[in-house]
Design a protein around this motif. Structure first.
Motif, PDB file in Angstrom:
ATOM      1  N   ARG A   1      11.095  12.755   8.248  1.00 16.82           N
ATOM      2  CA  ARG A   1      11.548  12.206   6.894  1.00 16.82           C
ATOM      3  C   ARG A   1      12.233  10.829   7.003  1.00 16.82           C
ATOM      4  O   ARG A   1      11.870   9.794   6.482  1.00 16.82           O
ATOM      5  CB  ARG A   1      12.191  13.224   5.927  1.00 16.82           C
ATOM      6  CG  ARG A   1      11.519  14.298   5.626  1.00 16.82           C
ATOM      7  CD  ARG A   1      12.108  15.042   4.507  1.00 16.82           C
ATOM      8  NE  ARG A   1      13.330  15.585   4.810  1.00 16.82           N
ATOM      9  CZ  ARG A   1      13.762  16.936   5.227  1.00 16.82           C
ATOM     10  NH1 ARG A   1      12.609  17.584   5.626  1.00 16.82           N
ATOM     11  NH2 ARG A   1      14.964  17.272   5.418  1.00 16.82           N
TER      12      ARG A   1
ATOM     13  N   LYS B   1       9.705   8.163   8.488  1.00 18.79           N
ATOM     14  CA  LYS B   1       8.963   7.775   7.482  1.00 18.79           C
ATOM     15  C   LYS B   1       9.665   6.790   6.307  1.00 18.79           C
ATOM     16  O   LYS B   1       9.034   5.721   6.083  1.00 18.79           O
ATOM     17  CB  LYS B   1       8.166   8.794   6.838  1.00 18.79           C
ATOM     18  CG  LYS B   1       6.989   8.433   6.007  1.00 18.79           C
ATOM     19  CD  LYS B   1       5.963   8.003   6.960  1.00 18.79           C
ATOM     20  CE  LYS B   1       4.552   7.527   6.295  1.00 18.79           C
ATOM     21  NZ  LYS B   1       3.687   6.910   7.029  1.00 18.79           N
ATOM     22  N   ALA B   2      10.749   7.144   6.120  1.00 15.75           N
ATOM     23  CA  ALA B   2      11.500   6.513   5.122  1.00 15.75           C
ATOM     24  C   ALA B   2      11.924   5.027   5.712  1.00 15.75           C
ATOM     25  O   ALA B   2      11.794   4.248   4.824  1.00 15.75           O
ATOM     26  CB  ALA B   2      12.827   7.081   4.563  1.00 15.75           C
ATOM     27  N   HIS B   3      12.246   5.045   7.004  1.00 16.15           N
ATOM     28  CA  HIS B   3      12.561   3.867   7.428  1.00 16.15           C
ATOM     29  C   HIS B   3      11.308   2.850   7.567  1.00 16.15           C
ATOM     30  O   HIS B   3      11.265   1.691   7.361  1.00 16.15           O
ATOM     31  CB  HIS B   3      13.161   4.048   8.852  1.00 16.15           C
ATOM     32  CG  HIS B   3      13.435   2.841   9.812  1.00 16.15           C
ATOM     33  ND1 HIS B   3      14.812   2.187   9.568  1.00 16.15           N
ATOM     34  CD2 HIS B   3      12.796   1.870  10.384  1.00 16.15           C
ATOM     35  CE1 HIS B   3      14.794   1.107  10.351  1.00 16.15           C
ATOM     36  NE2 HIS B   3      13.500   0.788  10.750  1.00 16.15           N
ATOM     37  N   GLU B   4      10.155   3.365   8.085  1.00 19.28           N
ATOM     38  CA  GLU B   4       8.946   2.464   7.943  1.00 19.28           C
ATOM     39  C   GLU B   4       8.433   2.051   6.585  1.00 19.28           C
ATOM     40  O   GLU B   4       8.255   0.948   6.568  1.00 19.28           O
ATOM     41  CB  GLU B   4       7.837   3.375   8.601  1.00 19.28           C
ATOM     42  CG  GLU B   4       6.494   2.673   9.039  1.00 19.28           C
ATOM     43  CD  GLU B   4       5.697   3.285   9.736  1.00 19.28           C
ATOM     44  OE1 GLU B   4       4.972   2.685  10.856  1.00 19.28           O
ATOM     45  OE2 GLU B   4       5.633   4.742   9.783  1.00 19.28           O
ATOM     46  N   THR B   5       8.883   2.904   5.671  1.00 16.05           N
ATOM     47  CA  THR B   5       8.595   2.411   4.479  1.00 16.05           C
ATOM     48  C   THR B   5       9.528   1.343   4.087  1.00 16.05           C
ATOM     49  O   THR B   5       8.974   0.380   3.270  1.00 16.05           O
ATOM     50  CB  THR B   5       8.549   3.597   3.349  1.00 16.05           C
ATOM     51  OG1 THR B   5       7.676   4.499   3.546  1.00 16.05           O
ATOM     52  CG2 THR B   5       8.260   3.150   1.867  1.00 16.05           C
ATOM     53  N   LYS B   6      10.665   1.167   4.342  1.00 12.12           N
ATOM     54  CA  LYS B   6      11.730   0.299   3.836  1.00 12.12           C
ATOM     55  C   LYS B   6      11.469  -1.027   4.691  1.00 12.12           C
ATOM     56  O   LYS B   6      11.457  -2.071   3.963  1.00 12.12           O
ATOM     57  CB  LYS B   6      13.072   0.912   3.949  1.00 12.12           C
ATOM     58  CG  LYS B   6      13.876   0.079   3.546  1.00 12.12           C
ATOM     59  CD  LYS B   6      15.690   0.646   3.895  1.00 12.12           C
ATOM     60  CE  LYS B   6      16.580  -0.516   3.107  1.00 12.12           C
ATOM     61  NZ  LYS B   6      17.947   0.035   3.213  1.00 12.12           N
ATOM     62  N   TYR B   7      11.333  -0.768   5.863  1.00 10.42           N
ATOM     63  CA  TYR B   7      11.037  -1.894   6.665  1.00 10.42           C
ATOM     64  C   TYR B   7       9.679  -2.532   6.941  1.00 10.42           C
ATOM     65  O   TYR B   7       9.553  -3.558   7.722  1.00 10.42           O
ATOM     66  CB  TYR B   7      11.864  -1.980   8.115  1.00 10.42           C
ATOM     67  CG  TYR B   7      13.465  -1.651   7.609  1.00 10.42           C
ATOM     68  CD1 TYR B   7      14.311  -2.796   7.651  1.00 10.42           C
ATOM     69  CD2 TYR B   7      14.222  -0.404   7.473  1.00 10.42           C
ATOM     70  CE1 TYR B   7      15.713  -2.641   7.256  1.00 10.42           C
ATOM     71  CE2 TYR B   7      15.325  -0.243   7.467  1.00 10.42           C
ATOM     72  CZ  TYR B   7      16.353  -1.485   6.793  1.00 10.42           C
ATOM     73  OH  TYR B   7      17.664  -1.228   6.759  1.00 10.42           O
ATOM     74  N   GLY B   8       8.934  -1.654   7.034  1.00 15.70           N
ATOM     75  CA  GLY B   8       7.488  -1.984   7.164  1.00 15.70           C
ATOM     76  C   GLY B   8       7.159  -1.926   8.826  1.00 15.70           C
ATOM     77  O   GLY B   8       6.158  -2.399   9.143  1.00 15.70           O
TER      78      GLY B   8
ATOM     79  N   TYR C   1       3.058   6.686  13.901  1.00 19.93           N
ATOM     80  CA  TYR C   1       3.674   7.561  13.185  1.00 19.93           C
ATOM     81  C   TYR C   1       2.719   9.032  13.319  1.00 19.93           C
ATOM     82  O   TYR C   1       3.143  10.082  13.847  1.00 19.93           O
ATOM     83  CB  TYR C   1       3.614   7.343  11.788  1.00 19.93           C
ATOM     84  CG  TYR C   1       4.202   8.596  11.237  1.00 19.93           C
ATOM     85  CD1 TYR C   1       5.558   8.792  10.943  1.00 19.93           C
ATOM     86  CD2 TYR C   1       3.377   9.595  10.221  1.00 19.93           C
ATOM     87  CE1 TYR C   1       6.222   9.885  10.458  1.00 19.93           C
ATOM     88  CE2 TYR C   1       3.867  10.534   9.761  1.00 19.93           C
ATOM     89  CZ  TYR C   1       5.551  10.821   9.764  1.00 19.93           C
ATOM     90  OH  TYR C   1       5.833  11.977   9.157  1.00 19.93           O
TER      91      TYR C   1
END
Length: 274
Positions: free
Chosen positions: A107, A110-117, A138
Motif C-alpha cells: 500500500r 503504490k501510494a508513493h508511485e501514485t504521488k511521485y510517478g 510494481y
C-alpha cells in the motif's frame, strides 16, 4: 576532491565493487591524460573510479540503462524508505514478512508511485526482497515474498559522477567515435550465462552479441570484464587454435576475484587489461 565511492551509491546488479582495488592498481599502466570510454556504463562505478584516479582525464560514461534517472530520484527513494522504516524497524531483521506487513508495504509503495510517478524498484528490492533478487516494476515486486532487509540509513550520491561526461548511445557507434591510440575502453557487457534480470529488458543479448563485443578489443587499449560462467576466455582460446582468427585476449593481463551467489553457489569474476 569528491568522496571516493568503492561501491555504487545505489544497488546495481553486476557492479564492479569487488574489482575497485585491482582496477585502480591496473590503471597505473595507462596514462593520466588518456580518454577513458565506459562502453557499458552500468552504475558508473568504473567511470567514477577513473575520474578519482585521474582527475584531468576525459571520462565518458555510456548510461545505456539510464542509471542517471535512479540517481536523480534518490531524494524520493529516501522518503519512501523512511516511511517503510517507521513500521518495519520493529520487525525481525532478514525474516520473511507476515501477510499483514506485506500488504502494508504494498500500500505504501503504490501510494508513493501514485504521488511521485516513479519508484526505484531495483533499490527497493535491495531492502525488501531475498538477497540478489530484483524487481523492476510494481507487478514483479508484488509477486515476490518480502524480507525485512530495510536499509537503515539514507542513500547519498553527492558528487558521484562529477566531471564525468554522460552519453546514451549504441556501444558500437561510441567505439567508432572515440577509437584512437589515446583512448582506453572499459568493456563490461552483461555476462553470458549470468542473471541480468535488473537490466534493460529491451536489450536481450544472445551469444552473437557477446562475440560481437570482442571486435572492439582488436588493436585497442582496454579493460574487459567477464566471469568463468561465461567461458568466453576459453572459447576465444579454442577459436584461436582451431581457426585463423586471432585471440583478442592475447598478451593481456588477467586478474580474478571470487564471488558468491548463496551458500552453495560461487563463481569467479575476471578482469583482463591490455
Amino acid at each position: 576532491m569528491n568522496k571516493q565511492f568503492n561501491t555504487s551509491p545505489l544497488p546495481f546488479q553486476g557492479q564492479k565493487r569487488r574489482f575497485v582495488k585491482q582496477f585502480k592498481e591496473a590503471l597505473n599502466v595507462f596514462s593520466d591524460s588518456a580518454t577513458y570510454v565506459d562502453l557499458f556504463g552500468g552504475s558508473g562505478l568504473l567511470a567514477h573510479t577513473v575520474k578519482q584516479k585521474y582527475p584531468n582525464a576525459k571520462v565518458i560514461w555510456n548510461d545505456y540503462d539510464n542509471f542517471q534517472n535512479r540517481l536523480e530520484s534518490i531524494s524520493e527513494t529516501n522518503l519512501l524508505l523512511t516511511e517503510l522504516r517507521s513500521f518495519l524497524i520493529d520487525l525481525p531483521r532478514k525474516q520473511r514478512m507476515e501477510a499483514i506487513d506485506r500488504e502494508r508495504v504494498l500500500r505504501v509503495v503504490k501510494a508513493h508511485e501514485t504521488k511521485y510517478g516513479y519508484v526505484d524498484y531495483v533499490t527497493l528490492s535491495g531492502s525488501l526482497l531475498f538477497s540478489a533478487k530484483y524487481a523492476t516494476n510494481y507487478k514483479e515486486f508484488a509477486n515476490e515474498s518480502f524480507y525485512n532487509r530495510i536499509k537503515l540509513s539514507d542513500y547519498n550520491a553527492t558528487g558521484y559522477l562529477s566531471g564525468v561526461e554522460r552519453v546514451q548511445n549504441d556501444y558500437k557507434a561510441l567505439f567508432d567515435s572515440y577509437k584512437s591510440d589515446t583512448t582506453v575502453f572499459l568493456v563490461d557487457p552483461p555476462y553470458l550465462s549470468t542473471d541480468t534480470s535488473s537490466y534493460n529488458k529491451d536489450n536481450y543479448w544472445k551469444l552473437r552479441d557477446y562475440l560481437d563485443v570482442l571486435s572492439v578489443l582488436d588493436g585497442s587499449k582496454y579493460f574487459y570484464f567477464t566471469s568463468n560462467k561465461s567461458q568466453i576466455v576459453e572459447l576465444c582460446e579454442w577459436i584461436e587454435t582451431r581457426t585463423m582468427t586471432g585471440n583478442p585476449f592475447q598478451g593481456s593481463t588477467m586478474t580474478t576475484t571470487a564471488g558468491t551467489i548463496n551458500h552453495t553457489a560461487s563463481y569467479t569474476d575476471i578482469m583482463l587489461f591490455k
